[in-house]
Structure formats: structure tokens, C-alpha cells
Design an enzyme around this catalytic site. Structure first.
Site, PDB file in Angstrom:
ATOM      1  N   TYR A  11      28.907 116.708 120.381  1.00  0.00           N
ATOM      2  CA  TYR A  11      29.227 116.644 121.805  1.00  0.00           C
ATOM      3  C   TYR A  11      29.276 118.010 122.482  1.00  0.00           C
ATOM      4  O   TYR A  11      29.467 118.092 123.691  1.00  0.00           O
ATOM      5  CB  TYR A  11      30.570 115.927 122.008  1.00  0.00           C
ATOM      6  CG  TYR A  11      30.580 114.516 121.494  1.00  0.00           C
ATOM      7  CD1 TYR A  11      29.982 113.492 122.218  1.00  0.00           C
ATOM      8  CD2 TYR A  11      31.168 114.201 120.271  1.00  0.00           C
ATOM      9  CE1 TYR A  11      29.975 112.196 121.744  1.00  0.00           C
ATOM     10  CE2 TYR A  11      31.163 112.910 119.792  1.00  0.00           C
ATOM     11  CZ  TYR A  11      30.569 111.908 120.528  1.00  0.00           C
ATOM     12  OH  TYR A  11      30.546 110.625 120.053  1.00  0.00           O
ATOM     13  N   HIS A  38      28.764 103.723 124.422  1.00  0.00           N
ATOM     14  CA  HIS A  38      28.714 104.959 123.640  1.00  0.00           C
ATOM     15  C   HIS A  38      28.452 106.168 124.537  1.00  0.00           C
ATOM     16  O   HIS A  38      29.001 107.254 124.303  1.00  0.00           O
ATOM     17  CB  HIS A  38      27.641 104.882 122.552  1.00  0.00           C
ATOM     18  CG  HIS A  38      27.649 106.085 121.660  1.00  0.00           C
ATOM     19  ND1 HIS A  38      28.655 106.327 120.742  1.00  0.00           N
ATOM     20  CD2 HIS A  38      26.802 107.143 121.567  1.00  0.00           C
ATOM     21  CE1 HIS A  38      28.422 107.470 120.122  1.00  0.00           C
ATOM     22  NE2 HIS A  38      27.302 107.988 120.599  1.00  0.00           N
ATOM     23  N   LYS A  94      37.449 103.134 112.700  1.00  0.00           N
ATOM     24  CA  LYS A  94      36.621 102.805 111.547  1.00  0.00           C
ATOM     25  C   LYS A  94      37.463 102.826 110.278  1.00  0.00           C
ATOM     26  O   LYS A  94      38.358 103.636 110.124  1.00  0.00           O
ATOM     27  CB  LYS A  94      35.463 103.805 111.425  1.00  0.00           C
ATOM     28  CG  LYS A  94      34.401 103.625 112.504  1.00  0.00           C
ATOM     29  CD  LYS A  94      33.241 104.573 112.271  1.00  0.00           C
ATOM     30  CE  LYS A  94      32.117 104.311 113.266  1.00  0.00           C
ATOM     31  NZ  LYS A  94      30.973 105.235 113.060  1.00  0.00           N
ATOM     32  N   ARG A 135      35.764 103.674 121.019  1.00  0.00           N
ATOM     33  CA  ARG A 135      34.501 103.008 120.732  1.00  0.00           C
ATOM     34  C   ARG A 135      34.521 101.590 121.294  1.00  0.00           C
ATOM     35  O   ARG A 135      35.587 101.029 121.561  1.00  0.00           O
ATOM     36  CB  ARG A 135      34.271 102.929 119.220  1.00  0.00           C
ATOM     37  CG  ARG A 135      34.216 104.279 118.519  1.00  0.00           C
ATOM     38  CD  ARG A 135      34.082 104.097 117.017  1.00  0.00           C
ATOM     39  NE  ARG A 135      33.974 105.371 116.310  1.00  0.00           N
ATOM     40  CZ  ARG A 135      35.003 106.029 115.788  1.00  0.00           C
ATOM     41  NH1 ARG A 135      36.234 105.547 115.898  1.00  0.00           N
ATOM     42  NH2 ARG A 135      34.807 107.171 115.149  1.00  0.00           N
ATOM     43  N   ARG A 145      31.684 107.059 126.004  1.00  0.00           N
ATOM     44  CA  ARG A 145      32.494 107.798 125.015  1.00  0.00           C
ATOM     45  C   ARG A 145      32.020 109.252 124.939  1.00  0.00           C
ATOM     46  O   ARG A 145      32.821 110.181 124.878  1.00  0.00           O
ATOM     47  CB  ARG A 145      32.359 107.106 123.656  1.00  0.00           C
ATOM     48  CG  ARG A 145      33.012 107.806 122.470  1.00  0.00           C
ATOM     49  CD  ARG A 145      32.928 106.883 121.263  1.00  0.00           C
ATOM     50  NE  ARG A 145      33.100 107.561 119.993  1.00  0.00           N
ATOM     51  CZ  ARG A 145      34.276 107.818 119.418  1.00  0.00           C
ATOM     52  NH1 ARG A 145      35.407 107.480 120.024  1.00  0.00           N
ATOM     53  NH2 ARG A 145      34.349 108.400 118.232  1.00  0.00           N
ATOM     54  N   HIS A 156      37.443 111.142 114.851  1.00  0.00           N
ATOM     55  CA  HIS A 156      36.451 111.602 113.885  1.00  0.00           C
ATOM     56  C   HIS A 156      37.151 112.118 112.630  1.00  0.00           C
ATOM     57  O   HIS A 156      38.199 112.750 112.714  1.00  0.00           O
ATOM     58  CB  HIS A 156      35.596 112.731 114.473  1.00  0.00           C
ATOM     59  CG  HIS A 156      34.582 112.256 115.456  1.00  0.00           C
ATOM     60  ND1 HIS A 156      34.008 113.083 116.407  1.00  0.00           N
ATOM     61  CD2 HIS A 156      34.014 111.033 115.641  1.00  0.00           C
ATOM     62  CE1 HIS A 156      33.150 112.387 117.132  1.00  0.00           C
ATOM     63  NE2 HIS A 156      33.134 111.153 116.678  1.00  0.00           N
TER      64      HIS A 156
END
Length: 297
Positions: free
Chosen positions: A277, A242, A172, A148, A245, A268
Site C-alpha cells: 500500500y 478491496h 483470516k 475485508r 480497503r 496483516h
């Protein structure tokens, strides 16, 4: 004694481990609702509101042509706030309990093609000077690791391990993951490190990617950089980190990578996030299928 908003801020920062930027956005939304309730209902506190008041704010926002995306983000902030108040036993009923997000139009992210990536990297093949060398490496790092924008900006120099061919990425909620880097970019990394060492004044020395003034890069700078370079080779409307990515994930899936592996590489927490995706991969699969099946001749 701390106010509810101050306690909420501490909860987001210390317990949920959200970034300062995210926490500020949550607080701004809560404060905007507080202003609305005070002006519309002459009520000083938002601790004890009902869902009808929340709905009134939604209607007011929609009347102001605020997009559904933004309205849903504001509601997510309120949901987090009232969930915190309920958890800390400052309220008995959560007014957001039965709230449903506004419907969103499905937007399909269009990744860059392999040709667009190839054309750009060919154009950037012989970078000269610190900035050109850094810019090319940023493009390559996004495409090779799928990280990211915030992860790239906060990449620490100590976490780039060329001997093992990996980088340690802080994702994250401070979740770490190890991502391999391809041998094809290790020479580019060494070249960048050499140029970086020659900077006259390095302020943010712990960070891997720096400006020519030795400062950590900003999110807007990285966005403009990607947008500017890809404008040379792509006519796509959206050209952002993004999308790059998204391109990383799509190209891996198109070339046979399994969904679980891509999930781990992207960082994720659930497979559902990664399945977004698969849309473009499925389109590619259909194209190959139609072109190859004997019954379609």
C-alpha cells in the site's frame, strides 16, 4: 477409513482454520489435477506423482488460456496438499518442493481519491429507509475500518461496541483484532440499529449487517453494492470492497500514519503485506516534494 482428500479437508478446516469457501477451492483444484492425471497418465491416485506430471498440467492449463493468477492458485492448492501428505507421512518426497510460481505482471491498485469518497458520502448524506441507511453505513464502515469484505459480512452485532468506540473483527484464520471506529459514524450506526430492530423477520440475528429479509449478506451482494455506488462518482475500472480497503490504507499513509499502525489496523501478519500500500503514498509524497522544494521552481 478416511481418504487422503477427506483428511486434507479436515486438516484445512480444523488445524489451519481456513474458511469453508477456501477449503472448497483447494479441494476443487486437487480434484481437477486428479482428473488430469487419470486421463493423461491412466493413473488412479495422485499421491505418488512426479513434478513432470505437475508441469504437464501447467502446460495444459496455459494452452487453455488459463491466466497465470489462476494457475498459481491451483499450484498453491497442490503445494498445500502434498505438504500435508508429507507431514502426515503418507509420502516420502514432495513433488512440489522445487516448484516456482509463474511470473505475474505487477498490478498497481488505484485507490479512490479523497474527493471521490467525499462526493459519494455527500450524495448519500440523507439516506431514507433500512436499505439506504445500511448501504451508507457499509461504505463508511469499509472506509473507516479498512476491514475485508468477509470480515464485514461476518461482523457480529455483539462485537460493535459504541461505548468504547471499537469493533472486534474476526480476520483470516480466526485471528481477532480490535479496530477503532470514528465518532463521525456512531450516529449512523445507531440509526441503522434502530432500523434493523424494526425488520419484521430476522433470521440471522447474530450478524450486524443484514438484508431486508433479515439474512446475512452474501459476498456477491456486497461487491455489487460497492461497485454500483462508486460507479456514480468514479471512472476507475475496478470498484470493489478491496479497493476501498486499499483506499483506507493509502489515505492513512498519505496523512502521516506509520506503516506499523496501518499493519495492525489491516490485520496483516507481516509488514511485507502492508508495504504493497505504500506505492500510492510514495507517489503522493513525490508530488508534494516536487511542489514544495525550492530547487524545483
Amino acid at each position: 477409513m478416511k481418504t487422503n482428500k477427506e483428511s486434507f479437508k479436515d486438516y484445512l478446516l480444523l488445524e489451519k482454520k481456513y474458511s469453508p469457501h477456501t477449503v472448497q477451492a483447494y479441494l476443487k483444484d486437487v480434484e481437477a489435477f486428479e482428473v488430469f492425471v487419470k486421463e493423461e497418465f491412466e493413473q488412479d491416485s495422485i499421491d505418488l506423482v512426479n513434478y513432470g506430471q505437475v508441469r504437464s498440467w501447467i502446460v495444459a492449463l496455459v494452452d487453455q488460456n488459463v491466466s497465470n493468477v489462476t494457475v498459481n492458485r491451483k499450484m498453491a492448492s497442490l503445494k498445500a496438499f502434498y505438504k500435508f501428505l508429507l507431514k502426515s507421512k503418507q509420502i516420502e518426497v514432495n513433488p512440489m518442493l522445487k516448484h516456482k510460481s509463474l511470473k505475474m505482471p505487477k498490478v498497481v491498485q488505484v485507490p479512490f481519491s479523497e474527493k471521490e469518497l467525499s462526493d459519494l458520502l455527500t450524495e448519500m448524506e440523507l439516506p431514507v429507509g433500512f436499505e439506504e441507511i445500511r448501504d451508507k453505513l457499509i461504505v463508511e464502515m469499509f472506509y473507516v475500518t479498512g476491514m475485508r469484505r468477509a470480515e464485514l459480512i461476518h461482523l457480529m452485532i455483539k462485537n460493535v461496541d459504541l461505548s468504547s468506540g471499537v469493533v472486534k473483527v474476526l480476520g483470516k484464520r480466526n485471528k481477532e483484532r480490535i479496530v477503532p471506529i470514528l465518532p463521525i459514524i456512531t450516529d449512523q450506526i445507531r440509526l441503522y440499529i434502530k432500523e434493523r430492530e424494526d425488520l419484521s423477520d430476522v433470521v440471522d440475528s447474530d450478524y450486524f449487517f443484514l438484508s431486508k429479509k433479515g439474512l446475512k449478506l452474501s459476498e456477491s451482494f456486497v461487491y455489487r453494492l460497492i461497485n454500483s455506488y462508486f460507479s456514480r462518482v468514479s471512472e476507475k475500472v475496478k470498484k470493489s470492497p478491496h479497493v476501498l480497503r486499499h483506499t483506507f490504507a493509502t489515505h492513512l499513509l498519505n496523512n502521516g500514519a506509520d506503516l506499523n499502525s496501518v499493519k495492525e489496523l489491516l490485520g496483516h501478519s507481516s509488514l511485507a503485506s502492508t508495504q504493497v500500500y505504500t506505492h500510492n503514498s510514495l507517489a503522493e509524497l513525490k508530488k508534494v516534494y516536487k511542489g514544495a522544494h525550492p530547487r524545483n521552481k
